[in-house]
Design an enzyme around this catalytic site. Structure first.
Site, short mmCIF file in Angstrom:
data_model
loop_
_atom_site.label_atom_id
_atom_site.label_comp_id
_atom_site.label_asym_id
_atom_site.label_seq_id
_atom_site.Cartn_x
_atom_site.Cartn_y
_atom_site.Cartn_z
N HIS A 1 17.27 -21.57 -61.09
CA HIS A 1 18.33 -22.38 -60.47
C HIS A 1 18.01 -22.60 -59.00
CE1 HIS A 1 20.84 -20.36 -63.76
NE2 HIS A 1 20.79 -21.63 -64.06
N GLY A 2 18.43 -23.72 -58.48
CA GLY A 2 18.18 -24.02 -57.06
C GLY A 2 16.79 -24.62 -56.90
N ASN B 1 20.01 -28.88 -67.83
CA ASN B 1 21.01 -28.72 -66.77
C ASN B 1 20.49 -29.13 -65.40
OD1 ASN B 1 22.47 -27.49 -68.78
ND2 ASN B 1 22.72 -25.54 -67.73
N VAL B 2 21.29 -29.91 -64.72
CA VAL B 2 20.93 -30.35 -63.36
C VAL B 2 22.15 -30.18 -62.46
CG1 VAL B 2 20.15 -32.30 -61.95
CG2 VAL B 2 19.31 -32.07 -64.30
N THR C 1 21.76 -28.57 -58.61
CA THR C 1 21.40 -28.65 -57.19
C THR C 1 21.06 -30.09 -56.77
OG1 THR C 1 20.58 -26.40 -57.35
CG2 THR C 1 19.86 -27.65 -55.43
N HIS D 1 17.70 -24.60 -68.38
CA HIS D 1 18.43 -24.53 -67.11
C HIS D 1 17.46 -24.81 -65.96
CE1 HIS D 1 22.41 -22.63 -68.16
NE2 HIS D 1 21.81 -22.77 -69.33
N GLY D 2 18.02 -25.01 -64.77
CA GLY D 2 17.18 -25.15 -63.59
C GLY D 2 16.41 -26.46 -63.54
N ASP E 1 29.93 -23.86 -67.20
CA ASP E 1 28.56 -23.37 -67.00
C ASP E 1 28.60 -21.87 -66.63
OD1 ASP E 1 25.81 -23.75 -66.78
OD2 ASP E 1 25.90 -24.39 -64.68
N HIS E 2 27.67 -21.10 -67.13
CA HIS E 2 27.47 -19.69 -66.73
C HIS E 2 28.74 -18.89 -66.51
CE1 HIS E 2 23.17 -19.59 -66.29
NE2 HIS E 2 23.23 -20.80 -65.77
P1 13P Z 1 19.64 -26.49 -60.87
O1 13P Z 1 20.72 -26.22 -59.85
O2 13P Z 1 18.35 -25.88 -60.52
O3 13P Z 1 19.55 -27.91 -61.22
O4 13P Z 1 20.09 -25.71 -62.21
C1 13P Z 1 21.25 -26.12 -62.86
C2 13P Z 1 21.60 -25.20 -63.95
O5 13P Z 1 20.76 -24.72 -64.69
C3 13P Z 1 23.02 -24.95 -64.16
O6 13P Z 1 23.25 -24.00 -65.13
#
Ligand code: 13P
Length: 280
Positions: A180-181, A230-231, A233, A208-209, A82-83
């Site tokens: 994110h978060g 994407n999950v 947090t 994402h997020g 990821d990223h």
């Molecule tokens: P969250 O932490 O908000 O779930 O986002 C995850 C994410 O996009 C990882 O790339």
């Protein structure tokens, strides 16, 4: 052997109007729980590692930990980085056996993002590894990547068309207002922009997020073309909920079960809403 890159599973998801959950894991318990939960529900899944996890645990240890799980499971599973902003780390993971890589050049100027992403795509193609790219800034905190809200800019539609065509990425994450978060207020997503991008690019799209988005938001995003969500947090929070609930116990295996249960609930809920249950 169900260990695959994410191209075919995303193609199927785009066609079938559902999305694959991409869940970040950070130890054996979270990796195993994510895979087993998806296996029980016959859902394809993407396991993700952040660069921070790679740095802390090392590529060899991560592969030793998850490869047997991925080989054993009957559902398609991809191991995705990821990223990643550093070409060297991306190559290190590709050499170690990751089946998928996100090269995040979104903080660079457009041309530089294209050039760096292309370099990763060329390297990945030789190894049958899928690549995700990003355009615009997805705000918030993802591991050690911090993007200030004010610096957040959404992906331009024309540039998205150019980016995907010029880089040849297999998956594309355009910034549309997700973060994110935890969201500070009600998330303001640009659905129209996402739809426009869907209509103009051939590449599978990623959101994402995922943590904190409502179920109807997920459904709407999937309807207009998201095929990977994407999950991260939410998995970490579930893990800590289990840990806190186990306070006072004296049997570590019992504590593990509490963390597993919490993580399992999050994954079960997500794959249910994403519509991937029964698709493996
Ligand atoms: P969250 O932490 O908000 O779930 O986002 C995850 C994410 O996009 C990882 O790339």
């Amino acid at each position: 052997m169900a260990y695959v890159n994410m191209i075919e599973m995303m193609n199927q998801a785009t066609k079938g109007r559902y999305a694959i959950g991409a869940f970040n894991f950070f130890n054996y318990l979270t990796a195993r729980t994510i895979i087993e939960t998806c296996e029980e529900r016959k859902s394809p899944v993407i396991l993700q590692t952040s660069v921070k996890t790679v740095r802390q645990l090392g590529t060899a240890h991560i592969m030793d930990m998850v490869l047997p799980l991925m080989k054993k499971t009957s559902v398609p599973v991809a191991l995705h980085l990821d990223h990643c902003k550093e070409t060297e780390v991306a190559k290190q993971c590709m050499d170690a056996g990751w089946s998928s890589i996100m090269y995040d050049g979104s903080s660079f100027a457009f041309e530089e993002n294209v050039a760096k992403t292309k370099e990763i795509v060329a390297y990945a193609k030789k190894k049958d590894i899928s690549v995700e790219g990003e355009l615009g800034a997805i705000v918030g905190v993802e591991e050690d990547i911090v993007v200030d809200d004010h610096a957040g800019s959404l992906a331009d539609v024309d540039l998205s068309v150019r980016f995907t065509a010029e880089t040849g990425v297999d998956a594309f994450a355009p910034a549309i207002g997700t973060a994110h978060g935890m969201y500070k207020g009600k998330p303001k997503l640009d659905y129209e922009r996402f739809s426009d991008i869907r209509g103009r690019v051939k590449t599978n799209l990623v959101v994402h997020g995922g943590t904190g988005l409502a179920d109807d938001v997920f459904r709407r995003l999937i309807q207009i073309g998201a095929s990977k969500i994407n999950v991260s947090t939410a998995i970490k929070m579930a893990y800590f909920r289990g840990m806190k609930a186990s306070d006072g116990l004296t049997e570590p295996l019992q504590a593990d079960r509490m963390m597993e249960k919490e993580v399992q609930e999050v994954v079960t809920h997500c794959i249910g809403v994403f519509g991937s249950v029964g698709k493996a």
